[in-house]
Every structure is written in structure tokens, then in C-alpha cells.
Design a protein around this motif. Structure first.
Motif, PDB file in Angstrom:
ATOM      1  N   THR A 116      31.473  40.477  -5.907  1.00 49.89           N
ATOM      2  CA  THR A 116      31.626  41.425  -7.011  1.00 49.89           C
ATOM      3  C   THR A 116      30.319  42.022  -7.516  1.00 49.89           C
ATOM      4  OG1 THR A 116      31.678  39.580  -8.588  1.00 49.89           O
ATOM      5  CG2 THR A 116      33.795  40.420  -7.791  1.00 49.89           C
ATOM      6  N   HIS A 117      29.209  41.325  -7.362  1.00 48.65           N
ATOM      7  CA  HIS A 117      27.936  41.935  -7.751  1.00 48.65           C
ATOM      8  C   HIS A 117      27.548  42.970  -6.704  1.00 48.65           C
ATOM      9  CE1 HIS A 117      23.761  42.528  -8.844  1.00 48.65           C
ATOM     10  NE2 HIS A 117      23.973  41.850  -9.955  1.00 48.65           N
ATOM     11  N   PRO A 118      27.070  44.140  -7.106  1.00 42.70           N
ATOM     12  CA  PRO A 118      26.737  45.171  -6.107  1.00 42.70           C
ATOM     13  C   PRO A 118      25.656  44.756  -5.123  1.00 42.70           C
ATOM     14  CG  PRO A 118      25.956  45.791  -8.301  1.00 42.70           C
ATOM     15  CD  PRO A 118      26.875  44.627  -8.484  1.00 42.70           C
ATOM     16  N   ASN A 119      24.849  43.721  -5.468  1.00 46.82           N
ATOM     17  CA  ASN A 119      23.816  43.241  -4.560  1.00 46.82           C
ATOM     18  C   ASN A 119      24.180  41.916  -3.888  1.00 46.82           C
ATOM     19  OD1 ASN A 119      21.970  45.375  -4.929  1.00 46.82           O
ATOM     20  ND2 ASN A 119      21.301  44.479  -6.862  1.00 46.82           N
ATOM     21  N   ALA A 120      25.395  41.448  -4.088  1.00 47.13           N
ATOM     22  CA  ALA A 120      25.809  40.180  -3.497  1.00 47.13           C
ATOM     23  C   ALA A 120      25.868  40.294  -1.976  1.00 47.13           C
ATOM     24  CB  ALA A 120      27.166  39.758  -4.042  1.00 47.13           C
ATOM     25  N   PHE A 121      25.467  39.228  -1.282  1.00 45.29           N
ATOM     26  CA  PHE A 121      25.521  39.148   0.178  1.00 45.29           C
ATOM     27  C   PHE A 121      24.721  40.286   0.819  1.00 45.29           C
ATOM     28  CE2 PHE A 121      28.589  36.299   2.511  1.00 45.29           C
ATOM     29  CZ  PHE A 121      27.901  36.298   3.705  1.00 45.29           C
ATOM     30  N   ARG A 122      23.641  40.686   0.183  1.00 42.19           N
ATOM     31  CA  ARG A 122      22.942  41.911   0.570  1.00 42.19           C
ATOM     32  C   ARG A 122      22.256  41.832   1.928  1.00 42.19           C
ATOM     33  NH1 ARG A 122      17.808  41.617  -3.617  1.00 42.19           N
ATOM     34  NH2 ARG A 122      17.690  39.353  -3.702  1.00 42.19           N
ATOM     35  N   PHE A 123      21.945  40.628   2.425  1.00 45.23           N
ATOM     36  CA  PHE A 123      21.192  40.519   3.672  1.00 45.23           C
ATOM     37  C   PHE A 123      22.073  40.633   4.913  1.00 45.23           C
ATOM     38  CE2 PHE A 123      18.538  38.247   0.567  1.00 45.23           C
ATOM     39  CZ  PHE A 123      17.354  38.968   0.706  1.00 45.23           C
ATOM     40  N   LEU A 124      23.245  40.015   4.865  1.00 42.75           N
ATOM     41  CA  LEU A 124      24.079  39.928   6.079  1.00 42.75           C
ATOM     42  C   LEU A 124      25.484  40.486   5.867  1.00 42.75           C
ATOM     43  CD1 LEU A 124      23.014  36.352   7.284  1.00 42.75           C
ATOM     44  CD2 LEU A 124      22.095  38.560   7.997  1.00 42.75           C
ATOM     45  N   ARG A 125      25.610  41.477   5.013  1.00 46.14           N
ATOM     46  CA  ARG A 125      26.935  42.041   4.710  1.00 46.14           C
ATOM     47  C   ARG A 125      27.677  42.524   5.954  1.00 46.14           C
ATOM     48  NH1 ARG A 125      25.541  46.067  -0.324  1.00 46.14           N
ATOM     49  NH2 ARG A 125      25.433  44.521  -1.997  1.00 46.14           N
ATOM     50  N   GLN A 126      26.972  43.175   6.837  1.00 49.05           N
ATOM     51  CA  GLN A 126      27.645  43.787   7.975  1.00 49.05           C
ATOM     52  C   GLN A 126      28.315  42.767   8.894  1.00 49.05           C
ATOM     53  OE1 GLN A 126      28.242  46.882   8.369  1.00 49.05           O
ATOM     54  NE2 GLN A 126      26.969  47.700   6.736  1.00 49.05           N
ATOM     55  N   LEU A 127      27.931  41.510   8.780  1.00 47.31           N
ATOM     56  CA  LEU A 127      28.530  40.473   9.621  1.00 47.31           C
ATOM     57  C   LEU A 127      29.875  39.984   9.070  1.00 47.31           C
ATOM     58  CD1 LEU A 127      25.373  38.389  10.621  1.00 47.31           C
ATOM     59  CD2 LEU A 127      26.513  40.235  11.881  1.00 47.31           C
ATOM     60  N   VAL A 128      30.227  40.422   7.859  1.00 47.68           N
ATOM     61  CA  VAL A 128      31.525  40.051   7.279  1.00 47.68           C
ATOM     62  C   VAL A 128      32.344  41.298   6.959  1.00 47.68           C
ATOM     63  CG1 VAL A 128      30.699  37.852   6.375  1.00 47.68           C
ATOM     64  CG2 VAL A 128      30.522  39.895   4.954  1.00 47.68           C
ATOM     65  N   ASN A 129      32.021  42.406   7.611  1.00 48.19           N
ATOM     66  CA  ASN A 129      32.657  43.674   7.237  1.00 48.19           C
ATOM     67  C   ASN A 129      34.126  43.769   7.618  1.00 48.19           C
ATOM     68  OD1 ASN A 129      32.326  43.891   9.979  1.00 48.19           O
ATOM     69  ND2 ASN A 129      31.435  45.937   9.949  1.00 48.19           N
ATOM     70  N   ALA A 130      34.641  42.818   8.408  1.00 44.27           N
ATOM     71  CA  ALA A 130      36.066  42.840   8.746  1.00 44.27           C
ATOM     72  C   ALA A 130      36.914  42.044   7.761  1.00 44.27           C
ATOM     73  CB  ALA A 130      36.279  42.290  10.155  1.00 44.27           C
ATOM     74  N   SER A 131      36.277  41.247   6.927  1.00 45.41           N
ATOM     75  CA  SER A 131      37.016  40.363   6.018  1.00 45.41           C
ATOM     76  C   SER A 131      37.570  41.117   4.813  1.00 45.41           C
ATOM     77  CB  SER A 131      36.090  39.236   5.535  1.00 45.41           C
ATOM     78  OG  SER A 131      35.638  38.453   6.612  1.00 45.41           O
ATOM     79  N   ILE A 132      38.474  40.447   4.099  1.00 47.22           N
ATOM     80  CA  ILE A 132      38.997  40.983   2.846  1.00 47.22           C
ATOM     81  C   ILE A 132      37.978  40.646   1.764  1.00 47.22           C
ATOM     82  CG2 ILE A 132      40.875  40.888   1.163  1.00 47.22           C
ATOM     83  CD1 ILE A 132      42.704  39.978   3.470  1.00 47.22           C
ATOM     84  N   LEU A 133      37.254  41.635   1.303  1.00 46.69           N
ATOM     85  CA  LEU A 133      36.216  41.428   0.304  1.00 46.69           C
ATOM     86  C   LEU A 133      36.785  41.660  -1.091  1.00 46.69           C
ATOM     87  CD1 LEU A 133      33.265  43.320   2.061  1.00 46.69           C
ATOM     88  CD2 LEU A 133      33.979  40.926   2.321  1.00 46.69           C
ATOM     89  N   ILE A 134      36.403  40.810  -2.031  1.00 47.20           N
ATOM     90  CA  ILE A 134      36.767  41.004  -3.440  1.00 47.20           C
ATOM     91  C   ILE A 134      35.579  41.690  -4.099  1.00 47.20           C
ATOM     92  CG2 ILE A 134      37.574  39.921  -5.561  1.00 47.20           C
ATOM     93  CD1 ILE A 134      39.443  39.444  -3.230  1.00 47.20           C
ATOM     94  N   VAL A 135      35.702  42.978  -4.396  1.00 46.28           N
ATOM     95  CA  VAL A 135      34.599  43.774  -4.914  1.00 46.28           C
ATOM     96  C   VAL A 135      34.969  44.356  -6.279  1.00 46.28           C
ATOM     97  CG1 VAL A 135      33.816  44.351  -2.590  1.00 46.28           C
ATOM     98  CG2 VAL A 135      35.379  45.892  -3.778  1.00 46.28           C
ATOM     99  N   ALA A 136      33.942  44.744  -7.040  1.00 44.36           N
ATOM    100  CA  ALA A 136      34.185  45.406  -8.321  1.00 44.36           C
ATOM    101  C   ALA A 136      34.316  46.912  -8.142  1.00 44.36           C
ATOM    102  CB  ALA A 136      33.059  45.089  -9.299  1.00 44.36           C
ATOM    103  N   ASP A 137      33.592  47.471  -7.198  1.00 46.66           N
ATOM    104  CA  ASP A 137      33.730  48.872  -6.809  1.00 46.66           C
ATOM    105  C   ASP A 137      33.018  49.063  -5.480  1.00 46.66           C
ATOM    106  OD1 ASP A 137      30.934  49.365  -7.309  1.00 46.66           O
ATOM    107  OD2 ASP A 137      31.388  49.653  -9.429  1.00 46.66           O
ATOM    108  N   PHE A 138      32.968  50.309  -5.006  1.00 44.67           N
ATOM    109  CA  PHE A 138      32.393  50.590  -3.695  1.00 44.67           C
ATOM    110  C   PHE A 138      31.069  51.351  -3.799  1.00 44.67           C
ATOM    111  CE2 PHE A 138      37.063  50.470  -3.146  1.00 44.67           C
ATOM    112  CZ  PHE A 138      37.141  49.368  -2.315  1.00 44.67           C
ATOM    113  N   GLY A 139      30.440  51.252  -4.959  1.00 47.08           N
ATOM    114  CA  GLY A 139      29.255  52.052  -5.215  1.00 47.08           C
ATOM    115  C   GLY A 139      28.067  51.759  -4.324  1.00 47.08           C
ATOM    116  N   ARG A 140      27.903  50.520  -3.877  1.00 47.25           N
ATOM    117  CA  ARG A 140      26.746  50.152  -3.069  1.00 47.25           C
ATOM    118  C   ARG A 140      27.110  49.826  -1.616  1.00 47.25           C
ATOM    119  NH1 ARG A 140      22.647  47.721  -6.417  1.00 47.25           N
ATOM    120  NH2 ARG A 140      22.323  49.155  -8.164  1.00 47.25           N
ATOM    121  N   TYR A 141      28.360  50.057  -1.241  1.00 47.63           N
ATOM    122  CA  TYR A 141      28.796  49.637   0.083  1.00 47.63           C
ATOM    123  C   TYR A 141      29.080  50.844   0.974  1.00 47.63           C
ATOM    124  CZ  TYR A 141      29.784  45.366  -2.573  1.00 47.63           C
ATOM    125  OH  TYR A 141      29.687  44.274  -3.391  1.00 47.63           O
ATOM    126  N   PRO A 142      28.585  50.829   2.206  1.00 49.55           N
ATOM    127  CA  PRO A 142      28.975  51.890   3.149  1.00 49.55           C
ATOM    128  C   PRO A 142      30.428  51.715   3.579  1.00 49.55           C
ATOM    129  CG  PRO A 142      27.665  50.217   4.267  1.00 49.55           C
ATOM    130  CD  PRO A 142      27.639  49.864   2.803  1.00 49.55           C
TER     131      PRO A 142
END
Length: 439
Positions: free
Chosen positions: A193-219
Motif C-alpha cells: 500500500t505504500h507507494p514506495n513499498a517493495f521498490r527494489f524488486l517489484r517487477q518480480l511479483v508483477n503477476a501477483s494480486i497486489l493490495i495497493v492504495a492507488d496506481f500512482g507510482r506503478y507502471p
């Protein structure tokens, strides 16, 4: 002779109709009584699913060492017990005074809901199963938001290395799990939920169901509305429990209220513009502050005494302020062009919120004039609706029916058919996701 035949036929028809009515296959009313618009009385489609009973989602929670979750809640240097948390009794309570960390504590409440037995006699949207073979979803109890807030918020801070190492260790753990390998992580649930959470290796979990607050910082390659769940922030102000005044409109003397940081990035720069535009109005309070305990108390009082609460975009399209307004029963005024909202497949935010584009909001006098003309009876309808739906934004343990935790698990359940479709397609495709390349 013919008379006997007619009597026999009539008797058979009457017997068939009686039998059909008895077993419920014929509804005579649908043929003889029409609805006011001329249509027959057909079954109505429900307008919501909130009260419909459902089978709880079976969730397996990985046994992660405590350093991935509650070990960070102690905010102390050094080691300690690193065994996984397996029961609710081992889970510490979320601290009361932890500042901005509270609004990103969704990960804690989801974990707690699986460890505990739930509310007293209430329906549950998700239950923990200990056998991963029968699970429908897999929860990864990594407090990625708390890791960012705890292990260095500056990329040059040496503490940041701890946040990066946790992500490295977690990815190694998941990639060695046969359940992750089986689905490519698509049926795994990861809070972020934090826009900077998991910031180093995000792309390695991009297929999972993510619980996010918004999509402002995510490609879009990482997070999309089609597979991920939008969560509310945990509200910082106390919920307004005794809001039962006979005339709430007249009792709230302030027209529009905002209190928060006005120095933001990107689209959040609208806050500085609004600060100038809204200056000088006697019935508008626009105050600059940081999230201290004193400021949160001031926000509580300000929202409860205001008709409308302003929610301009921050560093990302959403912020905790929107959900503070909802539990304060202060009609939100949302100025954020790219915002996505929680549970929007079940909740119509236009019933209790007002939306302005950024271009509209920065026109001098426009915003205030529109709010001053807003009908009292319509405002009272919105205020009543806020009181009805505010429980959907409460995070608590044990969870109760249709609170924020249960609503989120229901959203996860809704995403699983798409995840299963992707898994099945991936098993047979020679060229992965070829259809996306044609767009």
C-alpha cells in the motif's frame, strides 16, 4: 361421449397446473399481473452483493520469519525470536501512536484476520487453511510498507539495505515454493500500500494480486485494476460515533476544510495552487500541517465541524485524508483526476462525494461558489449515506462483517477467476501473452 372427453381433458389440465404450482415451476402471477412499466414480474437483479452469504475464500498463509512482518513492529535494534507467527496470541497489537505508519498498516490487519477466528458468529470472507493443497489463494505476510518506513526512507540511507535484503530473501523463498512455481505467483496476495513499498524488486511479483492504495507510482506492467485490489488507507482520525444531531448541516459551521502538507510532487502540486486560491474565505479552512498527534487531533475536530472536506491529490492520486473524511461523515470533495477508489464495483462514491477536475478546482472562486450553492437536502442525503457506508473503511481485530478487511478479501476473491484464466492459458501458450502484443 364428447362431453366425457372434454371433462377428462379439463381434469388432466387442472391436475397438471395444480402439480406445477405445488412444485414451484409455474408462477401464475407472471402471466396475469404486469409491473407498472408493462413488464411481467420477473425476478429482480440485486443492486449489491453485500448481504449475500458466500463460501469463505480458502487462504494459505506462508510461514515467514518474524523479521518479514511483526519483527519490524518493535522498532528496536538487535535480533530476537525470528520464528513465524502461527497463532493470534503471538501477534502483538498494533501500536496506537505510530504516526504515518498507521495509514499503511493494511498488511497487519490482513495477517491478523487469518490468524484469528474472526468475529462472533459473523460471516467471513476468508479463512486460513493449513494445507496448501486445498488453498484457493496464498497470502504473503511481508510488511513491505512497514519495511520501507522502518529501514530507511532515503535511498542513500544505509538502513535501506535491510529493506532491499528482505525483498531479495523473500523472492528467493517464493521462487523455491512449488505453489508459486505452479501459478507463477498469480494466485498469491501481496500487500503493497505504500507507494514506495517493495521498490527494489517489484517487477518480480508483477503477476501477483497486489493490495495497493492507488496506481500512482506503478507502471502498467506491474499493477493494473484488472488483477489488483485497491485498498483504503487506514484512517488516522477517530471515527465519529455520536454524529446524531437533528440538523447536522447547520451545526457544521465551516464550509470547506483541509489540513495537511501542501508541498507535494507531480499532480500533488495542485495543493499549493489551492492554498492560494482558497485564501481569504471566511468559511474555508485550508491549513498547512504535518502528521503529528496534535495535527491529527486538530483534523478530527476540523472535519467533524465542516460540511465538506477537501481531498486534493498528494504525491500519488489518493491519500489517507479521503478516508478520514468518510469516517468523520464530512462530504469528500475529491480533486484528483487519476484516482481509483476501493470497492467501486459495490459502492457508488457519487452518492456521498463530489468530484472536481483539477482544471475546474484551480479556477478562482469556482470551487467555493459551487459548494455554497449545494442544496442542503442533497448534502443531508450524502451525510446519511456516509454514516451507512463508513463501516466498510474500518480496520479492526477481530474483523466484523463487511468491514475493510472482509471487503478486501471479497475483492481478492473476485480477482481469482482472472488469475486462474491466466494460469491455464500459460500452460498451453507457446508465445506467452501473444494477444497483448497485438494491441
Amino acid at each position: 361421449m364428447y362431453g366425457k372427453a372434454i371433462v377428462s381433458l379439463a381434469f388432466i389440465i387442472l391436475l397438471l397446473i395444480s402439480f406445477s404450482l405445488f412444485i414451484g415451476t409455474v408462477d401464475i402471477r407472471s402471466y396475469f399481473f404486469a409491473s407498472p412499466d408493462g413488464a411481467h414480474n420477473l425476478p429482480c437483479t440485486p443492486t449489491h452483493t453485500q448481504s449475500s452469504p458466500s463460501v469463505p475464500l480458502k487462504v494459505y498463509m506462508y510461514d515467514l520469519p518474524r523479521r518479514f512482518n511483526i519483527g519490524m513492529m518493535q522498532w528496536k535494534k538487535g535480533g530476537g525470536d525470528d520464528t513465524p507467527v502461527r497463532t493470534a496470541e503471538e501477534l502483538p497489537r498494533w501500536p496506537v501512536n505510530v504516526g504515518v505508519r498507521k495509514q499503511h498498516s493494511v498488511e497487519y490487519w490482513l495477517m491478523a484476520s487469518l490468524l484469528g477466528s474472526g468475529g462472533e458468529g459473523e460471516e467471513r470472507e476468508a479463512v486460513r487453511v493449513l494445507d496448501p493443497e486445498i488453498a484457493e489463494a496464498y497470502f504473503v505476510p511481508f510488511f513491505s510498507s512497514l519495511s520501507f518506513n522502518t529501514h530507511g526512507r532515503n535511498m542513500t540511507d544505509p538502513e535501506t539495505e535491510k529493506d532491499r535484503q528482505l525483498q531479495v530473501d523473500l523472492i528467493d523463498f517464493l521462487q523455491n515454493s512449488k505453489y508459486w512455481q505452479r501459478s507463477g505467483g498469480r494466485d498469491h496476495v501481496i500487500p503493497m500500500t505504500h507507494p514506495n513499498a517493495f521498490r527494489f524488486l517489484r517487477q518480480l511479483v508483477n503477476a501477483s494480486i497486489l493490495i495497493v492504495a492507488d496506481f500512482g507510482r506503478y507502471p502498467k506492467s506491474l499493477s493494473t485494476l484488472s488483477k489488483d485490489v485497491v485498498s483504503p488507507y487506514v484512517h488516522n482520525v477517530d471515527s465519529f460515533k455520536d454524529d446524531d444531531l437533528l440538523d447536522p448541516f447547520e451545526s457544521r459551521k465551516t464550509l470547506l476544510f483541509f489540513r495537511g502538507n501542501t508541498v507535494r510532487k507531480d499532480k500533488g502540486k495542485v495543493r499549493a495552487k489551492l492554498e492560494k486560491i482558497l485564501a481569504g474565505y471566511d468559511d474555508v479552512r485550508y491549513e498547512r500541517s504535518s502528521p503529528t498527534a496534535e495535527a491529527i487531533q486538530a483534523s478530527t475536530q476540523g472535519m467533524r465541524s465542516s460540511k465538506f472536506c477537501l481531498h486534493p491529490a498528494g504525491d500519488t492520486p489518493s491519500s489517507c485524508r479521503l478516508f478520514d473524511a468518510i469516517v468523520s461523515h464530512c462530504v469528500p470533495v475529491i480533486v484528483s483526476d487519476l484516482i481509483e477508489l476501493p470497492y467501486e464495483d459495490e459502492i457508488d462514491y457519487s452518492q456521498f462525494s463530489i468530484f472536481f477536475s483539477i482544471n475546474e478546482a484551480i479556477q478562482p472562486d469556482y470551487l467555493v461558489n459551487q459548494l455554497r450553492k449545494f442544496p442542503k437536502d442533497r448534502w443531508i442525503e450524502m451525510w446519511r449515506q456516509l454514516k451507512k457506508i463508513s463501516h466498510h473503511f474500518e480496520f479492526q481485530y477481530p474483523p466484523v462483517k463487511e468491514d475493510a478487511v472482509n471487503m478486501l478479501w471479497r475483492q481478492v476473491k473476485n480477482k481469482l477467476p482472472g488469475a486462474q484464466l491466466a494460469v491455464h492459458r500459460n500452460h498451453r501458450l507457446k508465445v506467452p501473452d501473444w494477444w497483448q502484443r497485438r494491441r
